[in-house]
Design a protein around this motif. Structure first.
Motif, PDB file in Angstrom:
ATOM      1  N   UNK A  87       0.809  -0.911   0.475  1.00 11.59           N
ATOM      2  CA  UNK A  87      -0.020  -0.365  -0.046  1.00 11.59           C
ATOM      3  C   UNK A  87       0.962   1.282  -0.322  1.00 11.59           C
ATOM      4  N   UNK A  88       0.085   2.941  -0.700  1.00 10.48           N
ATOM      5  CA  UNK A  88       1.153   3.674  -0.543  1.00 10.48           C
ATOM      6  C   UNK A  88       0.599   4.512   0.618  1.00 10.48           C
ATOM      7  N   UNK A  89       1.557   5.045   1.441  1.00  7.50           N
ATOM      8  CA  UNK A  89       1.139   5.679   2.485  1.00  7.50           C
ATOM      9  C   UNK A  89       1.233   7.362   2.460  1.00  7.50           C
ATOM     10  N   UNK A  90       0.716   8.693   3.422  1.00  3.48           N
ATOM     11  CA  UNK A  90       0.106  10.097   3.156  1.00  3.48           C
ATOM     12  C   UNK A  90       0.676   9.870   1.379  1.00  3.48           C
ATOM     13  N   UNK A  91      -0.870   9.868   0.569  1.00  3.62           N
ATOM     14  CA  UNK A  91      -0.404  10.170  -0.432  1.00  3.62           C
ATOM     15  C   UNK A  91      -0.657  11.579  -1.086  1.00  3.62           C
TER      16      UNK A  91
ATOM     17  N   UNK B  19       7.483  10.297  -5.891  1.00  2.00           N
ATOM     18  CA  UNK B  19       5.449  10.890  -5.631  1.00  2.00           C
ATOM     19  C   UNK B  19       5.841   8.565  -5.096  1.00  2.00           C
ATOM     20  N   UNK B  22       8.132   8.450  -2.586  1.00  2.00           N
ATOM     21  CA  UNK B  22       8.153   8.869  -0.814  1.00  2.00           C
ATOM     22  C   UNK B  22       6.439   8.372   0.048  1.00  2.00           C
ATOM     23  N   UNK B  23       5.261   7.798  -1.244  1.00  2.00           N
ATOM     24  CA  UNK B  23       4.399   7.242  -0.645  1.00  2.00           C
ATOM     25  C   UNK B  23       4.206   5.505  -0.645  1.00  2.00           C
ATOM     26  N   UNK B  24       5.771   5.042  -1.086  1.00  2.00           N
ATOM     27  CA  UNK B  24       5.481   3.781  -1.255  1.00  2.00           C
ATOM     28  C   UNK B  24       5.664   2.934   0.580  1.00  2.00           C
ATOM     29  N   UNK B  25       4.496   1.398   1.175  1.00  2.00           N
ATOM     30  CA  UNK B  25       5.784   1.422   2.316  1.00  2.00           C
ATOM     31  C   UNK B  25       7.004   0.180   2.104  1.00  2.00           C
ATOM     32  N   UNK B  26       6.834  -1.145   1.098  1.00  2.00           N
ATOM     33  CA  UNK B  26       7.375  -1.433   1.143  1.00  2.00           C
ATOM     34  C   UNK B  26       9.039  -1.054   0.593  1.00  2.00           C
TER      35      UNK B  26
END
Lengths: 163, 99
Positions: A87-91, B19, B22-26
């Motif tokens: 998943x992505x966070x802080x989109x 982007x 900065x946003x990926x969790x893995x």
């Protein structure tokens, strides 16, 4: 005219697959989209008359990196037994920062006059690159060889089997 | 066709990569974002080299491609090592240095 069409198709592929790389829920699919993006970049290189770089791009990136990444995914996900979702966070923050950077680049691009036509290349481009690598840039080239050797040795050392 | 469309394309891909970083969790997803950014830089280098008819930019593209491959191999080795030690590759779980 044909150049514009080819560029439009390549740009569409590249931007679309890049978006899929950062938004795809399945990590394995993201890697496959990255392979498409890297192949599209090789196409852009061909459009810029850099046939040698297109070949290097396909061999090293699309061949090498994709294999390594797939291997890393298999090693880390299979053992933990989790699914390949991510998943992505802080989109919102990420999108905002990217948009600000993009706007800044647009502003800089709009301010400076850029060449509208490409000059004729004197002679064979691949030959020019080869000569430059082995004459003017021979020292960085050799340093690069040392860097790659140490980097790959370090990678093998980190990932060695536990004893 | 001018130089501008190529620079625009490369800027777009760079920002998409940023982007992703900065946003990926893995952690592997973050590495994929970095690959995209490096890729955009390569497009820039080749485009400028072609439009100024100087081969140096392409030589540097060869260098950056090699460095990116080394970086990816090392980064993934570190990911595998991290996974062995911490049993996770999620970046927000790797907070050992957090005070």
């Amino acid at each position: 005219m044909s150049e514009q069409i080819a560029f439009a198709v390549l740009a569409f592929t590249l931007v679309g697959s890049a978006l899929a790389v950062v938004l795809s829920k399945n990590l394995f699919h993201a890697v496959l989209w990255l392979a498409l993006a890297l192949t599209g970049t090789a196409g852009v290189f061909l459009l810029l008359d850099a046939e040698f770089l297109a070949a290097v791009q396909l061999l090293l990136y699309a061949g090498g990196i994709i294999t390594i990444v797939v291997f890393a995914i298999v090693v880390t996900e299979r053992l933990i037994g989790e699914r390949l979702t991510q998943t992505n966070m802080r989109i919102g923050g990420g999108a905002l920062l990217s948009a600000v950077l993009f706007g800044f680049i647009l502003m800089v691009l709009a301010r400076h006059p850029l060449p509208a036509t490409r000059p004729e290349m004197p002679g064979d481009l691949t030959r020019a690159v080869g000569e430059a690598v082995l004459t003017r840039y021979v020292l960085p080239f050799e340093l690069l060889a040392v860097l790659m050797l140490t980097g790959l040795l370090g990678a093998i050392y980190f990932a060695r089997p536990e004893d | 066709m001018g130089l501008q469309p190529y620079l625009l394309l490369s800027a777009t891909v760079f920002c998409i990569g940023l982007f992703g970083v900065m946003t990926r969790r893995n952690t592997i997803g973050i590495l994929l974002g970095i690959e995209l950014m490096m890729n955009a830089v390569n497009i820039n280098l080749v485009a400028f080299a072609r439009y100024t008819a100087v081969a140096s930019g392409m030589v540097f593209t060869v260098f950056t491609i090699c460095i990116t491959v080394t970086e990816a191999a090392l980064g993934l080795a570190i990911v595998i090592l991290l996974f062995r030690v911490r049993r996770t590759v999620m970046a927000d779980h790797l907070d050992l240095l957090k005070g």
